[in-house]
Design a protein around this motif. Sequence first.
Motif, PDB file in Angstrom:
ATOM      1  N   GLN A 128      23.474   9.893   8.146  1.00 53.31           N
ATOM      2  CA  GLN A 128      22.307   9.012   7.878  1.00 53.31           C
ATOM      3  C   GLN A 128      21.537   8.628   8.990  1.00 53.31           C
ATOM      4  OE1 GLN A 128      24.982   5.708   6.561  1.00 53.31           O
ATOM      5  NE2 GLN A 128      23.924   6.148   4.249  1.00 53.31           N
ATOM      6  N   LEU A 129      22.177   8.561  10.188  1.00 51.10           N
ATOM      7  CA  LEU A 129      21.325   8.464  11.217  1.00 51.10           C
ATOM      8  C   LEU A 129      20.334   9.530  11.583  1.00 51.10           C
ATOM      9  CD1 LEU A 129      24.047   6.775  13.567  1.00 51.10           C
ATOM     10  CD2 LEU A 129      22.507   5.696  12.267  1.00 51.10           C
ATOM     11  N   ALA A 163      13.291  -0.729  16.229  1.00 52.76           N
ATOM     12  CA  ALA A 163      14.571  -1.131  16.974  1.00 52.76           C
ATOM     13  C   ALA A 163      15.698  -0.133  16.567  1.00 52.76           C
ATOM     14  CB  ALA A 163      14.822  -2.390  16.868  1.00 52.76           C
ATOM     15  N   PHE A 164      16.060   0.170  15.227  1.00 52.05           N
ATOM     16  CA  PHE A 164      17.067   0.791  14.695  1.00 52.05           C
ATOM     17  C   PHE A 164      16.919   1.935  15.383  1.00 52.05           C
ATOM     18  CE2 PHE A 164      19.440   3.425  11.710  1.00 52.05           C
ATOM     19  CZ  PHE A 164      20.711   2.838  11.649  1.00 52.05           C
ATOM     20  N   LEU A 165      16.010   2.657  15.309  1.00 50.14           N
ATOM     21  CA  LEU A 165      15.833   4.090  15.781  1.00 50.14           C
ATOM     22  C   LEU A 165      16.168   4.545  17.105  1.00 50.14           C
ATOM     23  CD1 LEU A 165      12.424   5.043  13.841  1.00 50.14           C
ATOM     24  CD2 LEU A 165      14.694   6.248  13.427  1.00 50.14           C
ATOM     25  N   GLN A 166      15.930   3.365  17.971  1.00 52.03           N
ATOM     26  CA  GLN A 166      16.240   3.539  19.311  1.00 52.03           C
ATOM     27  C   GLN A 166      17.820   3.841  19.402  1.00 52.03           C
ATOM     28  OE1 GLN A 166      14.156   0.323  21.139  1.00 52.03           O
ATOM     29  NE2 GLN A 166      12.306   1.380  21.487  1.00 52.03           N
ATOM     30  N   HIS A 192      17.737   8.699  -1.082  1.00 49.23           N
ATOM     31  CA  HIS A 192      19.101   8.031  -1.537  1.00 49.23           C
ATOM     32  C   HIS A 192      20.021   7.370  -0.193  1.00 49.23           C
ATOM     33  CE1 HIS A 192      22.630   6.946  -3.411  1.00 49.23           C
ATOM     34  NE2 HIS A 192      23.578   7.787  -2.633  1.00 49.23           N
ATOM     35  N   SER A 193      20.018   8.397   0.676  1.00 49.53           N
ATOM     36  CA  SER A 193      20.698   8.044   2.077  1.00 49.53           C
ATOM     37  C   SER A 193      19.940   7.032   2.861  1.00 49.53           C
ATOM     38  CB  SER A 193      20.669   9.450   2.884  1.00 49.53           C
ATOM     39  OG  SER A 193      21.498   9.153   4.232  1.00 49.53           O
TER      40      SER A 193
END
Length: 308
Positions: free
Chosen positions: A5-6, A63-66, A34-35
């Motif tokens: 997912q990342l 922020a999450f992407l970092q 979906h993911s």
Amino acid sequence: MKLHQLRIVLAVADKGSLRAAARELGISQPAITHSIAELERDLGATLFERNSRGVIPTPAGTAFLQRAAVIVSEARRAREEVAQILGSDQGSVTICLSIAAHLALLPMALPLFQRRYPQVRLRIVEGAFPAHEARLRDGSMDFYIGPAPEPAPAREFAVEALFPNTRAVFARRGHPLAQARSLKDLADAGWITTGITDKAEVELLDTFERYRLPAPRLVLQAESMLSMLLALTSSDLLAMTLRQYDEFPLSRGAIQRIPIKEALPAPPIVIVRRMALPLTPAADYLCDMFRRAAAAYVSERGLDGDMR
């Protein structure tokens, strides 16, 4: 939260659209949708929003992407490190080298690395530290070798000096000013600014100001070694750039150094890497080969390698 997912959210952010990310990853667009939806439910936050050109990260998504980039990079490093410890020479190493590092160090370091890790894929990016700081921070780039950044990088980075450096003035062979002995003799020339650092134009102007000379006439800005060499060899323009151009056979055959008396200092050449991210065995070995090449370079030229 799963590793795949990342990778998906990183691909979507990089490509700017679900369709392009699906092509990149070789999976269907509904699977990507979906993911991301599953991950957003898990996080309780929306990661992307649509606009006329595709999708862009929300503030929470940015922020999450970092964090995701660091996790994915570290997962890759962990797999490769274990495999290399067990004797495999698979994996990849990504580094950023300045022109000085290319000319002075790569010819020695590269064959040594290839003999030890013939199957490891090496990616070399040419550039200066500021353009690649984010990649060094998130672990997608292993280390940088080039001019010491100014101002000094954040404390999360380790900076290791390799050798001091200087600049020189260059022109095409047979240039009418080839016998000049002072910057003053070059006052009427046209100049090329180069990408030695991210402040090359300012540094050229500051050099003339330091010697109380009129500002040079800036005619061309070259963002690559090839652009600068072609501009020099096909015109009467001059360039103040790294001394290594006078030491490398391919460039020395095309241009010549003008032996002016003024000192033209340059930032020292350093290694920069993130302290919290240990290198894989292959990347660590390559870093050591660059250190060995730097020691040989300093010894052969009688340089003072102590830059404290």
